[in-house]
Structures are given as structure tokens and as C-alpha cells.
Write an enzyme that holds these catalytic residues in place. Structure first.
Site, PDB file in Angstrom:
ATOM      1  CE1 TYR A   1     -14.856  72.560   9.976  1.00 38.65           C
ATOM      2  CE2 TYR A   1     -13.125  72.501  11.162  1.00 38.65           C
ATOM      3  CZ  TYR A   1     -14.373  72.097  11.121  1.00 38.65           C
ATOM      4  OH  TYR A   1     -14.747  71.505  12.364  1.00 38.65           O
TER       5      TYR A   1
ATOM      6  N   GLY B   1     -30.279  46.030   2.604  1.00 38.46           N
ATOM      7  CA  GLY B   1     -31.502  46.684   2.567  1.00 38.46           C
ATOM      8  C   GLY B   1     -32.171  46.507   3.505  1.00 38.46           C
ATOM      9  CG  ASN B   2     -34.653  42.909   6.004  1.00 36.34           C
ATOM     10  OD1 ASN B   2     -35.753  43.043   5.880  1.00 36.34           O
ATOM     11  ND2 ASN B   2     -34.291  42.484   7.358  1.00 36.34           N
TER      12      ASN B   2
ATOM     13  CG  ASP C   1     -22.799  67.486  15.010  1.00 37.50           C
ATOM     14  OD1 ASP C   1     -23.886  67.107  14.586  1.00 37.50           O
ATOM     15  OD2 ASP C   1     -21.746  67.486  14.557  1.00 37.50           O
TER      16      ASP C   1
ATOM     17  CE  LYS D   1     -21.505  60.795   7.988  1.00 33.86           C
ATOM     18  NZ  LYS D   1     -21.779  61.730   8.885  1.00 33.86           N
TER      19      LYS D   1
ATOM     20  CE  LYS E   1     -24.230  67.210   9.265  1.00 33.36           C
ATOM     21  NZ  LYS E   1     -23.824  66.142  10.269  1.00 33.36           N
ATOM     22  CB  THR E   2     -30.336  66.014  13.893  1.00 35.32           C
ATOM     23  OG1 THR E   2     -31.168  64.941  12.949  1.00 35.32           O
ATOM     24  CG2 THR E   2     -31.067  66.906  13.770  1.00 35.32           C
ATOM     25  CG  HIS E   3     -24.673  63.229  14.283  1.00 36.57           C
ATOM     26  ND1 HIS E   3     -24.616  62.232  13.367  1.00 36.57           N
ATOM     27  CD2 HIS E   3     -23.977  64.210  13.495  1.00 36.57           C
ATOM     28  CE1 HIS E   3     -24.089  62.614  12.175  1.00 36.57           C
ATOM     29  NE2 HIS E   3     -23.148  63.887  12.596  1.00 36.57           N
TER      30      HIS E   3
END
Ligand code: BMP
Length: 272
Positions: free
Chosen positions: A220, A99-100, A39, A94, A61-63
Site C-alpha cells: 500500500y 481474442g476469440n 470485494d 483481468k 470496481k467489482t469482481h
């Protein structure tokens, strides 16, 4: 059948989804259940961290929407790093819309996430139609989806009936929903009969060895809490790895430390 007492490699054979299979296989091959969450806002720093931690992780994992100087070259380099160091890519997008709309967000725009992310995630809040929308793009490409059944933050709303409904949504699409972002195992939820061999991947953020929170709601737990005690599969670690500056040796050491702790916690679980 209990995924908690089965090896990652044995479990890979239970999954029909290509991304789930590939992840479990790389975990076994590299002896790593560590996912590093990168991040940071600058492309150079992003790629440098990934190149440093790459040998020790199963998943990055990317943002990508955080990156200020994002361009297509970054994606080409990310892809090259994933091949060189043998890890999968999880864009922590996220999705949370109809749906469309999620279909368009997944396939199009500046980031074209479906082209390069093996795994993405979605909030279950819109109901099963979000999974259908994402599956229409992701399934033909062999991608996998995680539902956010729980969160790591203090006082979050993803609890109780919401978590149960998320698990029920996943059960409707086992070809595409490969597991959850959660803090514990999910197979026993919803008074479900586990004897038929259900197996979800549980990826768990909120992991740190040195601090208990970040002053902004994050909480954590240690790799032992998460992997041995709660039975989760992958530890997701961000600032615990690179939070003390960009010294490459320090980052490498932290990645090795979390990899070792995560793997030991897994072996301890298997020998229970
Ligand atoms: P860190 O280890 O630096 O706290 O980062 C955690 C990462 O996991 C962040 O990228 C955050 O967006 C993500 N995350 C989380 O912390 N808790 C959740 O419940 C779900 C997440 O995706």
C-alpha cells in the site's frame, strides 16, 4: 502537454472514448478521484457497501465472479445505484486470453459484462489481439479498456520491457484503450514524444492510509504518494474502506476520508 498539470475536466476534452470522458467528467463534478473496490462475497453486503460509499466515489470496481448469490437482480440494482449516486462501473475482470475467447467472456456467460461495465481491464500478455477481441464487443457499446501495465504486488513480473510493450499496445488503439492499471504515469515510456498531447488515465490499486501490506503480497501507498508524487489519476481502495467490519457509519467515514485525501492530493499536484 503534461496530464499531471492539467485538470480532470480539461483532460476530458482530449478523450474521444465515451467512458474516459464520462469518468473524467464525474471526477470533476463530484470532486472525487476515489474508486472503491468492493470485494465481498454476499450480494446484500456488496449492494449495501456501494449504497454507502456511492456519494463519495467516481467509480465502483467489482469482481462479480466473487459473489456467491449472484443473479440478474444484482446487476439491475448495481445499475440503479450507479445512476442514483452518479458513478461509473469498472469490472476488474483481468482478461488474459486469445481474442476469440475474451470476446466471448466479455459479452456472454452468466455475467454478460459488456452489458453493464463501462470499463474493464486486460493483461497485455497475449499481445494486441486481446485488445482487438475486446474492442469488437466494447467499442460499439461505448466502453473503455485499461491495460495492466504494472501491478501493486511484491515481486510482480509486470516491469521493464513488459510495461513498455503494454504502453505500445495502448498507443495502437487509443479509441478503446483509455489508460492503465499502473503505479505511475505512462506517457513518457518508450522514449515517446509527449508534445503531441497523449493522455492516459492511470488507475492505481494498492492504496491505504493505515497499513502497508496485507500479508499476501499486497503493498500500500498513500493517496499523496500515488496522486501528488507519482501523478496517477484514480486511487483504488478496497479493504481500507470496509475492512474493519460492516458498520455503515464506519464505512461512510472511511469513504469520506479517502475522498478528501485523494482530492487534496490532486489539488496539491495542480498547484505545484
Ligand atoms: P485492497 O485495497 O483491499 O488491497 O484491494 C485492491 C483491489 O485492487 C483488489 O480488488 C485487487 O484485485 C485489485 N488490484 C490490486 O490490488 N493490484 C493490482 O496490481 C491490480 C489490481 O486489480
Amino acid at each position: 502537454y503534461d496530464p499531471k498539470s492539467s485538470s480532470y475536466v480539461d483532460r476530458s476534452k482530449r478523450h474521444s472514448n465515451g467512458a474516459a470522458k464520462a469518468l473524467l467528467e464525474v471526477m470533476d463534478r463530484k470532486k472525487s478521484n476515489l474508486c472503491v473496490s468492493v470485494d465481498v462475497a454476499q450480494k446484500q453486503s456488496f449492494l449495501s457497501i456501494i449504497d454507502t460509499v456511492g456519494p463519495y466515489v467516481c467509480l465502483i470496481k467489482t469482481h462479480v465472479d466473487i459473489i456467491e448469490d449472484f443473479d440478474d437482480q444484482l446487476l439491475a440494482e448495481l445499475k440503479a445505484l450507479s445512476e442514483r449516486h452518479d458513478f461509473l462501473i469498472f469490472e476488474d475482470r483481468k482478461f488474459a486470453d486469445i481474442g476469440n475467447t475474451v470476446k466471448l467472456q466479455y459479452a456472454k456467460g452468466v455475467h454478460k459484462i459488456a452489458n453493464w461495465a463501462h470499463i474493464v481491464n486486460a493483461h497485455p500478455v497475449p499481445g494486441p489481439s486481446i485488445v482487438e477481441g475486446l474492442a469488437s464487443v466494447g467499442l460499439p457499446l461505448g466502453r473503455g479498456l485499461l491495460l495492466l501495465a504494472e501491478m501493486s504486488t511484491k515481486d510482480n513480473l509486470a516491469t521493464g520491457e513488459y510495461t513498455t510493450r503494454a504502453v505500445q499496445m495502448a498507443r495502437q488503439r487509443p479509441d478503446f484503450v483509455i489508460g492503465f492499471i499502473a503505479q505511475r504515469r505512462m506517457e513518457t515510456i518508450g522514449s515517446h514524444d509527449t508534445s503531441h498531447g497523449e493522455d492516459f488515465l492511470i488507475l492505481t490499486p494498492g492504496v491505504g492510509l493505515d497499513v502497508q501490506g496485507d500479508g499476501m503480497g499486497q503493498q500500500y501507498r498513500t493517496p499523496k504518494n500515488v496522486i501528488t508524487d507519482a501523478g496517477c489519476d484514480v486511487i483504488i481502495v478496497g479493504r481500507g474502506i470496509y475492512g474493519n467490519g460492516d458498520d455503515v457509519d464506519a464505512i461512510r467515514k472511511q469513504a469520506q476520508r479517502y475522498q478528501a485525501e485523494g482530492w487534496k492530493a490532486y489539488l496539491d499536484r495542480l498547484s505545484k
